[in-house]
Design an enzyme around this catalytic site. Structure first.
Site, PDB file in Angstrom:
ATOM      1  N   ASP A  86       0.879  -1.159   0.000  1.00 50.93           N
ATOM      2  CA  ASP A  86       0.000   0.000   0.000  1.00 50.93           C
ATOM      3  C   ASP A  86       0.922   1.215   0.000  1.00 50.93           C
ATOM      4  O   ASP A  86       1.864   1.279   0.804  1.00 50.93           O
ATOM      5  CB  ASP A  86      -0.848   0.051   1.272  1.00 50.93           C
ATOM      6  CG  ASP A  86      -2.019  -0.922   1.260  1.00 50.93           C
ATOM      7  OD1 ASP A  86      -2.069  -1.789   0.362  1.00 50.93           O
ATOM      8  OD2 ASP A  86      -2.869  -0.826   2.164  1.00 50.93           O
ATOM      9  N   HIS A 142       4.474  -7.605  -0.133  1.00 49.78           N
ATOM     10  CA  HIS A 142       4.029  -8.827  -0.797  1.00 49.78           C
ATOM     11  C   HIS A 142       4.748  -8.983  -2.133  1.00 49.78           C
ATOM     12  O   HIS A 142       5.211  -8.007  -2.730  1.00 49.78           O
ATOM     13  CB  HIS A 142       2.521  -8.776  -1.009  1.00 49.78           C
ATOM     14  CG  HIS A 142       1.739  -8.706   0.269  1.00 49.78           C
ATOM     15  ND1 HIS A 142       0.928  -9.731   0.713  1.00 49.78           N
ATOM     16  CD2 HIS A 142       1.651  -7.739   1.226  1.00 49.78           C
ATOM     17  CE1 HIS A 142       0.374  -9.403   1.866  1.00 49.78           C
ATOM     18  NE2 HIS A 142       0.797  -8.187   2.201  1.00 49.78           N
ATOM     19  N   SER A 226       8.346   3.679   4.562  1.00 48.21           N
ATOM     20  CA  SER A 226       9.588   3.717   3.809  1.00 48.21           C
ATOM     21  C   SER A 226       9.290   3.686   2.314  1.00 48.21           C
ATOM     22  O   SER A 226       8.265   4.185   1.877  1.00 48.21           O
ATOM     23  CB  SER A 226      10.485   2.557   4.220  1.00 48.21           C
ATOM     24  OG  SER A 226      11.793   2.765   3.736  1.00 48.21           O
TER      25      SER A 226
END
Length: 261
Positions: A86, A142, A226
């Site tokens: 995200d 992911h 980050s």
């Protein structure tokens, strides 16, 4: 005047003592009191979190929260590349023959970023993508494609801010910050998933060290917000036409396609 001042400021606030103190506090029971306020300030959707918000024992536990199984759908097109995080798609472009990428007008050495010339040769004339995670985003990472992991390595020591101000005034943050690199061989080529540490805390934890990754599989997380840089081999990736820059993206959403030469 602003540029040198900001550089001095971020270097002073990234010392070993301040980093250690922040890391220790975020993992302490005392930080638990900040969770509700943090969720409210950053407008975090509590309904998609796998656990009750009051069950987290520390702010760090909340930062690294997991989501419910159906909170993110992984694009099922075999040729698609899914967003690994995200975040915000901040930039996309070419990896030039000088072994550089140009992000927001600043050049970054991918030789310095990857630390290995053999790896760099794979990505010359390929594509790069920069995905920024703010403190409000879900922090787990992911796999964007299915493939075989051919390399894992850690480079760098300190980390400076990777937000807009840090990118503007910092020194080569994407190529010099602490970074955890995973290279994957997929159906039509190679890609590098460069997980870049942010200011204060360099915690990038690999949660699955399997030799093979499935698309959408969780395999790592950031302790704080980050950046992820994706590097694609020449003629193996095409950006989705529906992706403006910048744009908000979520785990599993289609960001492009892999393709044969």
């Amino acid at each position: 005047m602003l540029q040198p001042f900001y550089r001095i400021l971020i270097e002073l606030t990234n010392g070993r003592i301040s980093s250690a103190a922040l890391k220790k506090f975020s993992r302490s029971v005392w930080s638990r009191r900040l969770i509700s306020g943090y969720a409210k300030v950053y407008n975090i959707d509590k309904e998609e979190i796998a656990d009750d918000i009051h069950s987290f024992k520390s702010l760090h536990d909340f930062f690294t929260r997991r989501l419910k199984a159906d909170a993110r759908m992984i694009d099922d097109d075999e040729r698609s590349v899914a967003s690994p995080v995200d975040g915000v798609l901040e930039d996309f472009g070419d990896i030039n023959v000088k072994k550089q990428i140009v992000v927001k007008g600043k050049s970054y050495s991918i030789l310095e970023m990857l630390g290995d010339d053999t790896s760099v040769q794979r990505y010359l004339n390929g594509k790069y993508m920069v995905l920024y995670l703010s403190p409000s985003h879900y922090h787990r990472i992911h796999a964007p494609v299915a493939g075989k992991v051919i390399s894992r390595r850690i480079l760098g020591r300190k980390s400076y801010p990777v937000n807009r101000m840090g990118m503007k005034y910092g020194r080569s943050t994407l190529s010099k910050n602490y970074r955890n690199i995973t290279e994957v061989e997929h159906e039509v080529g190679h890609m590098a998933i460069v997980k870049v540490g942010a200011m204060f805390v360099n915690s990038i934890i690999i949660t699955d060290e399997s030799e093979h990754l499935s698309k959408g599989q969780e395999f790592a997380y950031f302790s704080f917000g980050s950046t992820v840089v994706l590097l694609f081999e020449k003629d193996t990736f095409h950006l989705s036409e529906s992706m403006p820059i910048p744009s908000e993206i979520r785990v599993g959403e289609k960001i492009g396609y892999v393709r044969n030469n």
